[in-house]
Design a protein around this motif. Structure first.
Motif, PDB file in Angstrom:
ATOM      1  N   SER A  79      44.042  31.672  42.349  1.00 57.58           N
ATOM      2  CA  SER A  79      44.061  32.137  43.736  1.00 57.58           C
ATOM      3  C   SER A  79      43.234  31.212  44.605  1.00 57.58           C
ATOM      4  N   PHE A  80      43.835  30.750  45.694  1.00 57.46           N
ATOM      5  CA  PHE A  80      43.139  29.963  46.693  1.00 57.46           C
ATOM      6  C   PHE A  80      42.729  30.935  47.786  1.00 57.46           C
ATOM      7  N   VAL A  81      41.440  31.269  47.818  1.00 58.04           N
ATOM      8  CA  VAL A  81      40.911  32.280  48.746  1.00 58.04           C
ATOM      9  C   VAL A  81      39.916  31.582  49.666  1.00 58.04           C
ATOM     10  N   GLY A  82      40.304  31.385  50.911  1.00 57.72           N
ATOM     11  CA  GLY A  82      39.459  30.618  51.809  1.00 57.72           C
ATOM     12  C   GLY A  82      39.256  29.230  51.233  1.00 57.72           C
ATOM     13  N   THR A 132      27.241  42.718  46.995  1.00 58.41           N
ATOM     14  CA  THR A 132      28.361  42.390  46.139  1.00 58.41           C
ATOM     15  C   THR A 132      29.646  42.890  46.787  1.00 58.41           C
ATOM     16  N   THR A 133      30.643  42.026  46.843  1.00 54.48           N
ATOM     17  CA  THR A 133      31.926  42.380  47.437  1.00 54.48           C
ATOM     18  C   THR A 133      33.003  42.292  46.373  1.00 54.48           C
ATOM     19  N   ASP A 134      33.893  43.246  46.384  1.00 52.02           N
ATOM     20  CA  ASP A 134      35.014  43.271  45.456  1.00 52.02           C
ATOM     21  C   ASP A 134      35.933  42.075  45.739  1.00 52.02           C
ATOM     22  N   LEU A 135      36.532  41.516  44.695  1.00 48.06           N
ATOM     23  CA  LEU A 135      37.401  40.356  44.861  1.00 48.06           C
ATOM     24  C   LEU A 135      38.606  40.668  45.749  1.00 48.06           C
ATOM     25  N   ASP A 136      39.156  41.866  45.649  1.00 47.04           N
ATOM     26  CA  ASP A 136      40.284  42.238  46.506  1.00 47.04           C
ATOM     27  C   ASP A 136      39.881  42.273  47.976  1.00 47.04           C
ATOM     28  N   GLU A 137      38.653  42.706  48.260  1.00 49.63           N
ATOM     29  CA  GLU A 137      38.153  42.690  49.636  1.00 49.63           C
ATOM     30  C   GLU A 137      38.025  41.262  50.149  1.00 49.63           C
ATOM     31  N   LYS A 139      39.733  38.687  49.100  1.00 48.53           N
ATOM     32  CA  LYS A 139      41.084  38.161  49.283  1.00 48.53           C
ATOM     33  C   LYS A 139      41.698  38.651  50.591  1.00 48.53           C
ATOM     34  N   SER A 140      41.502  39.915  50.913  1.00 44.98           N
ATOM     35  CA  SER A 140      42.084  40.435  52.150  1.00 44.98           C
ATOM     36  C   SER A 140      41.367  39.881  53.382  1.00 44.98           C
ATOM     37  N   TYR A 142      39.719  36.806  53.708  1.00 41.51           N
ATOM     38  CA  TYR A 142      39.892  35.372  53.916  1.00 41.51           C
ATOM     39  C   TYR A 142      41.327  34.886  53.698  1.00 41.51           C
ATOM     40  N   GLY A 143      42.193  35.750  53.220  1.00 40.41           N
ATOM     41  CA  GLY A 143      43.556  35.328  52.917  1.00 40.41           C
ATOM     42  C   GLY A 143      43.616  34.775  51.508  1.00 40.41           C
ATOM     43  N   CYS A 144      44.735  34.957  50.876  1.00 36.55           N
ATOM     44  CA  CYS A 144      44.853  34.566  49.475  1.00 36.55           C
ATOM     45  C   CYS A 144      46.252  34.035  49.185  1.00 36.55           C
ATOM     46  N   ASN A 145      46.292  32.917  48.494  1.00 34.30           N
ATOM     47  CA  ASN A 145      47.541  32.374  47.982  1.00 34.30           C
ATOM     48  C   ASN A 145      47.373  32.242  46.482  1.00 34.30           C
ATOM     49  N   THR A 146      48.199  32.956  45.735  1.00 39.90           N
ATOM     50  CA  THR A 146      48.063  32.998  44.282  1.00 39.90           C
ATOM     51  C   THR A 146      49.309  32.440  43.623  1.00 39.90           C
ATOM     52  N   PHE A 147      49.103  31.706  42.543  1.00 42.85           N
ATOM     53  CA  PHE A 147      50.231  31.334  41.700  1.00 42.85           C
ATOM     54  C   PHE A 147      49.815  31.546  40.260  1.00 42.85           C
ATOM     55  N   SER A 148      50.790  31.774  39.422  1.00 36.95           N
ATOM     56  CA  SER A 148      50.536  32.060  38.012  1.00 36.95           C
ATOM     57  C   SER A 148      51.050  30.923  37.152  1.00 36.95           C
ATOM     58  N   THR A 149      50.279  30.585  36.143  1.00 41.82           N
ATOM     59  CA  THR A 149      50.759  29.617  35.172  1.00 41.82           C
ATOM     60  C   THR A 149      51.700  30.359  34.242  1.00 41.82           C
ATOM     61  N   PRO A 150      52.689  29.697  33.697  1.00 40.19           N
ATOM     62  CA  PRO A 150      53.673  30.385  32.867  1.00 40.19           C
ATOM     63  C   PRO A 150      53.064  30.948  31.579  1.00 40.19           C
ATOM     64  N   GLN A 151      53.637  32.033  31.135  1.00 40.75           N
ATOM     65  CA  GLN A 151      53.233  32.593  29.855  1.00 40.75           C
ATOM     66  C   GLN A 151      54.267  32.189  28.817  1.00 40.75           C
ATOM     67  N   ILE A 152      53.804  31.748  27.684  1.00 38.04           N
ATOM     68  CA  ILE A 152      54.701  31.338  26.614  1.00 38.04           C
ATOM     69  C   ILE A 152      54.776  32.461  25.593  1.00 38.04           C
ATOM     70  N   LEU A 153      55.973  32.967  25.387  1.00 39.89           N
ATOM     71  CA  LEU A 153      56.168  34.040  24.423  1.00 39.89           C
ATOM     72  C   LEU A 153      56.218  33.447  23.022  1.00 39.89           C
ATOM     73  N   LYS A 154      55.501  34.060  22.110  1.00 41.64           N
ATOM     74  CA  LYS A 154      55.439  33.570  20.754  1.00 41.64           C
ATOM     75  C   LYS A 154      56.041  34.591  19.812  1.00 41.64           C
ATOM     76  N   ILE A 155      56.742  34.103  18.844  1.00 36.99           N
ATOM     77  CA  ILE A 155      57.352  34.979  17.835  1.00 36.99           C
ATOM     78  C   ILE A 155      56.304  35.261  16.767  1.00 36.99           C
TER      79      ILE A 155
END
Length: 156
Positions: A79-82, A132-137, A139-140, A142-155
Motif C-alpha cells: 500500500s502506498f499511503v501518502g 497511536t492511529t489505526d492503519l485503516d484511519e 489510509k482513509s 492520506y489516501g491509499c493505493n494498494t496492489f497485491s503480489t500474486p499468490q502461487i497455489l501449491k499442490i
C-alpha cells in the motif's frame, strides 16, 4: 500503437494502472518484452492533465524500481499511503528478505506491532505525536493505493 495511459488524468491513476500492467506484461510474468518496454516508456513520459499535480515531483524510474523490489514476493499487499509504503499480508515468511530491501529516500523497513504491518517511511519523517492511529484511519486520511503480489497455489 496502444496508448496505455490515455485515460489517466492524475499521476495516481497512472501509477495504479502501471502496477496492474506490470503484473501481467512484465517478461518475468510471461509478458512480451518489447510490449512491456513500450508501455514503460509511455509511463515515463506520462504527464497529468490535472493541473493541480506537479509532474516534476514524479520520477517514473524510481517508482518502477520500488515496484520491482516486491515483484518476487507472493501473498503481500503493498500500500502506498501518502509518502509511506506499507506491507501487509503473508509477511512472516518474507521478513528476512524484506529487511534486506534498501529503498532510496526511505528509512530501513520497520515493523509496526500494533498495526501488524511493515513500513518504509521517508528519510525526512519524524513522528510528531505519541498517539497511536489505526492503519485503516491512516489510509482513509492520506489516501491509499494498494496492489497485491500474486499468490502461487501449491499442490500438497
Amino acid at each position: 500503437m496502444q496508448n496505455y495511459f490515455s485515460d489517466c488524468k492524475t499521476i495516481d491513476e497512472a501509477k495504479n494502472l502501471f502496477r496492474k500492467l506490470c503484473m501481467t506484461m512484465h517478461p518475468d510474468k510471461g509478458g512480451n518484452a518489447s510490449e512491456f518496454i513500450k508501455m514503460y516508456d509511455q509511463f515515463k513520459k506520462f504527464r497529468p492533465t490535472d493541473s493541480k499535480e506537479n509532474p516534476e515531483d514524479f520520477n517514473a524510474e524510481k517508482f518502477y524500481n520500488i515496484i520491482q523490489h516486491f515483484s518476487s514476493f507472493e501473498g503481500l499487499n503493498i500500500s502506498f499511503v501518502g509518502s509511506f509504503i506499507w506491507i501487509e499480508g503473508n509477511t512472516y515468511q518474507h521478513k528476512d528478505e524484506l529487511k534486506k530491501i534498501i529503498l532510496t529516500d526511505f528509512n530501513p523497513i520497520r515493523y509496526a506491532k500494533k498495526k501488524q504491518a511493515w513500513y518504509f517511511s521517508p528519510t525526512d519523517y519524524q513522528k510528531k505525536s505519541g498517539k497511536t492511529t489505526d492503519l485503516d484511519e491512516i489510509k482513509s486520511k492520506y489516501g491509499c493505493n494498494t496492489f497485491s503480489t500474486p499468490q502461487i497455489l501449491k499442490i500438497a
